[in-house]
Design a protein around this motif. Structure first.
Motif, short mmCIF file in Angstrom:
data_model
loop_
_atom_site.label_atom_id
_atom_site.label_comp_id
_atom_site.label_asym_id
_atom_site.label_seq_id
_atom_site.Cartn_x
_atom_site.Cartn_y
_atom_site.Cartn_z
N LYS A 99 -17.82 73.73 35.35
CA LYS A 99 -16.71 73.76 36.29
C LYS A 99 -16.58 75.13 36.93
N THR A 100 -16.18 75.15 38.19
CA THR A 100 -16.08 76.41 38.93
C THR A 100 -14.69 77.03 38.85
N HIS A 101 -13.79 76.41 38.11
CA HIS A 101 -12.43 76.93 37.97
C HIS A 101 -11.99 76.76 36.51
N GLY A 102 -10.82 77.30 36.19
CA GLY A 102 -10.28 77.08 34.85
C GLY A 102 -10.54 78.20 33.86
N ARG A 103 -11.03 79.32 34.33
CA ARG A 103 -11.32 80.43 33.41
C ARG A 103 -10.27 81.53 33.44
N GLY A 104 -9.39 81.50 34.42
CA GLY A 104 -8.43 82.59 34.61
C GLY A 104 -7.51 82.82 33.44
N ILE A 105 -6.87 81.78 32.97
CA ILE A 105 -5.93 81.95 31.85
C ILE A 105 -6.68 82.33 30.58
N PHE A 106 -7.87 81.76 30.39
CA PHE A 106 -8.71 82.12 29.26
C PHE A 106 -9.00 83.63 29.29
N LEU A 107 -9.39 84.14 30.46
CA LEU A 107 -9.67 85.58 30.60
C LEU A 107 -8.42 86.41 30.35
N MET A 108 -7.31 86.00 30.93
CA MET A 108 -6.07 86.75 30.76
C MET A 108 -5.70 86.85 29.28
N HIS A 109 -5.85 85.74 28.55
CA HIS A 109 -5.56 85.75 27.11
C HIS A 109 -6.46 86.72 26.35
N HIS A 110 -7.71 86.81 26.75
CA HIS A 110 -8.65 87.66 26.03
C HIS A 110 -8.62 89.12 26.45
N LEU A 111 -8.12 89.40 27.64
CA LEU A 111 -8.08 90.78 28.10
C LEU A 111 -6.78 91.50 27.76
N ALA A 112 -5.67 90.77 27.80
CA ALA A 112 -4.36 91.37 27.50
C ALA A 112 -4.16 91.41 25.99
N ASP A 113 -3.42 92.41 25.53
CA ASP A 113 -3.09 92.48 24.11
C ASP A 113 -1.98 91.51 23.76
N GLU A 114 -1.12 91.23 24.72
CA GLU A 114 -0.06 90.22 24.56
C GLU A 114 0.08 89.49 25.88
N ILE A 115 0.35 88.19 25.81
CA ILE A 115 0.60 87.42 27.02
C ILE A 115 1.69 86.39 26.72
N GLU A 116 2.62 86.26 27.64
CA GLU A 116 3.72 85.29 27.50
C GLU A 116 3.89 84.56 28.82
N PHE A 117 4.19 83.28 28.72
CA PHE A 117 4.54 82.49 29.90
C PHE A 117 6.01 82.12 29.80
N GLU A 118 6.71 82.24 30.91
CA GLU A 118 8.13 81.91 30.95
C GLU A 118 8.41 81.03 32.16
#
Length: 131
Positions: A99-118
């Motif tokens: 798939k050519t999409h769907g990696r953004g959130i995966f990358l964000m989770h792995h690059l940031a030390d903490e991530i939260e969605f609100e």
């Protein structure tokens, strides 16, 4: 907390890239931190523009940021209806590799030390440790 806002046009990603360049130079951020910030924050802003605000130029993306001696925090807000961030497919599974999409959130989770969605996913907060 500092803030910038702009219309939902992909050309405005340049504003965020310049902001991260400027912050990196001003605070002498290590190259590893710079790379993580650039990739994760640009991905979050792109998601806000494309998926959150559906490229509606009338809708705004707001980016807030805070730096101190130990961390950099970015908050990205869009005017969309949000999404179920717990149901995003794993891009590393064999059925998703092509798939050519769907990696953004995966990358964000792995690059940031903490991530939260609100706010049902229309706000994402990412924290990067710099100490």
């Amino acid at each position: 907390m500092n803030k910038i806002e702009f219309n939902s046009e992909t050309k405005n990603i340049n504003i965020v890239e310049k902001l991260i360049d400027d912050l990196s130079a001003q605070y002498s951020l290590h190259n590893d931190i710079y790379g993580k910030l650039l990739l994760a924050v640009v991905e979050g802003v792109n998601n806000a523009i494309v998926h959150g605000n559906k490229l509606d130029k009338e809708k705004l993306v707001v980016v807030e940021y805070l730096l101190d001696d130990t961390r950099v925090e970015f908050t990205i807000k869009d005017e969309g209806t949000g999404f179920d961030y717990t149901e995003v497919p794993d891009p590393t599974k064999p059925e998703n590799l092509e798939k050519t999409h769907g990696r953004g959130i995966f990358l964000m989770h792995h690059l940031a030390d903490e991530i939260e969605f609100e706010n049902d996913g229309s706000i994402v907060k990412m924290t990067f440790n710099i100490d």
